[in-house]
Every structure is written in C-alpha cells, then in structure tokens.
Design an enzyme around this catalytic site. Structure first.
Site, PDB file in Angstrom:
ATOM      1  N   CYS A  95       6.058  -0.140   7.510  1.00 23.30           N
ATOM      2  CA  CYS A  95       5.663   1.057   6.759  1.00 23.30           C
ATOM      3  C   CYS A  95       6.819   1.448   5.841  1.00 23.30           C
ATOM      4  CB  CYS A  95       5.362   2.196   7.736  1.00 23.30           C
ATOM      5  SG  CYS A  95       4.927   3.740   6.901  1.00 23.30           S
ATOM      6  N   LEU A  96       6.504   1.734   4.587  1.00 26.08           N
ATOM      7  CA  LEU A  96       7.553   2.132   3.640  1.00 26.08           C
ATOM      8  C   LEU A  96       8.239   3.429   4.074  1.00 26.08           C
ATOM      9  CD1 LEU A  96       5.799   1.368   0.224  1.00 26.08           C
ATOM     10  CD2 LEU A  96       7.580   0.031   1.367  1.00 26.08           C
ATOM     11  N   HIS A 119      -4.039   1.224   7.786  1.00 23.74           N
ATOM     12  CA  HIS A 119      -2.717   1.847   7.789  1.00 23.74           C
ATOM     13  C   HIS A 119      -2.674   3.042   6.819  1.00 23.74           C
ATOM     14  CE1 HIS A 119       1.799   1.533   8.063  1.00 23.74           C
ATOM     15  NE2 HIS A 119       1.689   2.198   6.928  1.00 23.74           N
ATOM     16  N   GLU A 120      -3.239   2.856   5.626  1.00 25.94           N
ATOM     17  CA  GLU A 120      -3.179   3.937   4.625  1.00 25.94           C
ATOM     18  C   GLU A 120      -4.064   5.120   5.021  1.00 25.94           C
ATOM     19  OE1 GLU A 120      -0.744   3.633   2.745  1.00 25.94           O
ATOM     20  OE2 GLU A 120      -0.495   1.494   3.111  1.00 25.94           O
ATOM     21  N   HIS A 142      -2.255   7.273   7.326  1.00 21.95           N
ATOM     22  CA  HIS A 142      -1.336   8.181   6.629  1.00 21.95           C
ATOM     23  C   HIS A 142      -2.057   9.451   6.182  1.00 21.95           C
ATOM     24  CE1 HIS A 142       2.566   6.301   6.351  1.00 21.95           C
ATOM     25  NE2 HIS A 142       2.090   5.166   5.865  1.00 21.95           N
ATOM     26  N   GLN A 167       2.891  10.019   1.356  1.00 24.55           N
ATOM     27  CA  GLN A 167       4.205   9.366   1.378  1.00 24.55           C
ATOM     28  C   GLN A 167       5.071   9.765   0.185  1.00 24.55           C
ATOM     29  OE1 GLN A 167       2.419   5.282   2.203  1.00 24.55           O
ATOM     30  NE2 GLN A 167       4.373   5.169   3.290  1.00 24.55           N
ATOM     31  N   GLY A 187       0.837  -1.189   0.000  1.00 22.14           N
ATOM     32  CA  GLY A 187       0.000   0.000   0.000  1.00 22.14           C
ATOM     33  C   GLY A 187       0.875   1.242   0.000  1.00 22.14           C
TER      34      GLY A 187
HETATM   35 NI    NI Z   1       2.989   3.314   5.835  1.00 21.30          NI
END
Ligand code: NI
Length: 181
Positions: free
Chosen positions: A88-89, A130-131, A134, A51, A46
């Site tokens: 998380c990226l 999670h998204e 963000h 981000q 995702g």
């Molecule tokens: Ni993340």
C-alpha cells in the site's frame, strides 16, 4: 497537472468512510488527473482519494492497461481465492502475502457519468478490492491474520519511533516540495 503528498499510516483521514460523489465538475476531473499523476509518480497501481486527504468515493488505477477512474465503486460479485504479496502506498516499503477473492465484478460510474460494469481477475481484482477498502477507511493491515498483523504493528510502531519530527527537518522539506502548486 500536479502531484499530491500521499497520506501515510497514522493519518486519521485513512480511517474515515469517504462520502459518495453526487456530481462531476471540472475540479473533480482535474483531481482525478492529478491522482493518476501522483499514482505514476509513487509509483503504484492504484490510488484512492482519501490517500491524498480527499474524503470522496473515487479511485484511480493502472495495472498495465492504461489508467482508469471509478466513482462510487462497489463490488457486486466475487469468487475464488488468490494469494498475492499486497502492499500500500500509505504503508511504504511493506507488503504481505494475503488471500482475497480472485475475481470480482465492479460497478461504479466514470467521469462522464457512464455506468461501469467491469469483470476483473487477479491483480486488477486485487487492486479494486484494496482501493474500495480505502474508501471505507480500511487499511491492508486489518486484512492480515493475527501473526502477520502483530508483526506489522511492531514494525510500524518502531518506524514511528525512528521517524524524524514531521515538520522542519530535511524530510519535511522534501515532502512539501511535492505539494500541489
Ligand atoms: Ni493502499
């Protein structure tokens, strides 16, 4: 198509509440395509617009059933509990065992303006939660319990101290090579 640099922990854009999307144009469709490519390149399941530095309420995802794009997402129902090792990226290399609702029902809009109503379970439900966090400027570290959070902040502080200067060094050149052209 192009890939974007993914913003990482400490970047203030990750702490902002993103704005609702009022209409869909060609640029937004292209942005969604580039976000999908960036997500696959990372790789991740995702990616939310903040981000990559875009403060708009959109995320892309693919938990193995093909890519999806959701605009102005919100969770309208949730239930159960599910523990998952969540990463998380924007906080590369770290993850935490975290309990969140097991099932959610997601409402939103797709790129064609169609209303979405998606029942999600386990990994997909986790990804949606999670998204959306963000888009609200919330990072996974804020979902941790006290002990997990202390340890996470210790590691992240140490990492910041060990990091090379952000511009000019070899790492900076590698990152800028992946900027959109
Ligand atoms: Ni993340």
């Amino acid at each position: 198509m192009a890939t974007y640099d993914i913003r990482t922990f400490g970047d203030p854009v990750l702490r902002q509440r993103a704005a609702d999307i009022e209409d869909v144009d060609e640029a937004l469709v292209r942005l969604a395509e580039d976000m999908i490519e960036t997500m696959y390149d990372a790789p991740g399941v995702g990616l939310a617009a903040p981000q990559i530095g875009v403060e708009r309420r959109m995320f892309v995802y693919d938990v193995g059933d093909g890519p999806g794009v959701v605009l102005n997402p919100r969770i309208v129902e949730s239930d159960g509990e599910w523990s998952y090792d969540e990463g998380c990226l924007s906080i590369p290399g770290l993850s935490w065992e975290l309990v969140r609702p097991k099932r959610v029902r997601l409402a939103g809009v797709d790129l064609d303006g169609n209303e979405l109503d998606v029942d999600a379970d386990e990994l997909l439900a986790r990804c949606f939660q999670h998204e959306i966090d963000h888009l609200d400027g919330v990072l996974v570290v804020e979902r941790l319990d006290e002990a997990q959070r202390k340890e996470a902040m210790r590691v992240l502080r140490q990492r910041a101290l060990d990091a090379p200067p952000p511009r000019g060094g070899p790492a900076g050149r590698v990152l800028s090579a992946r900027s959109p052209s």
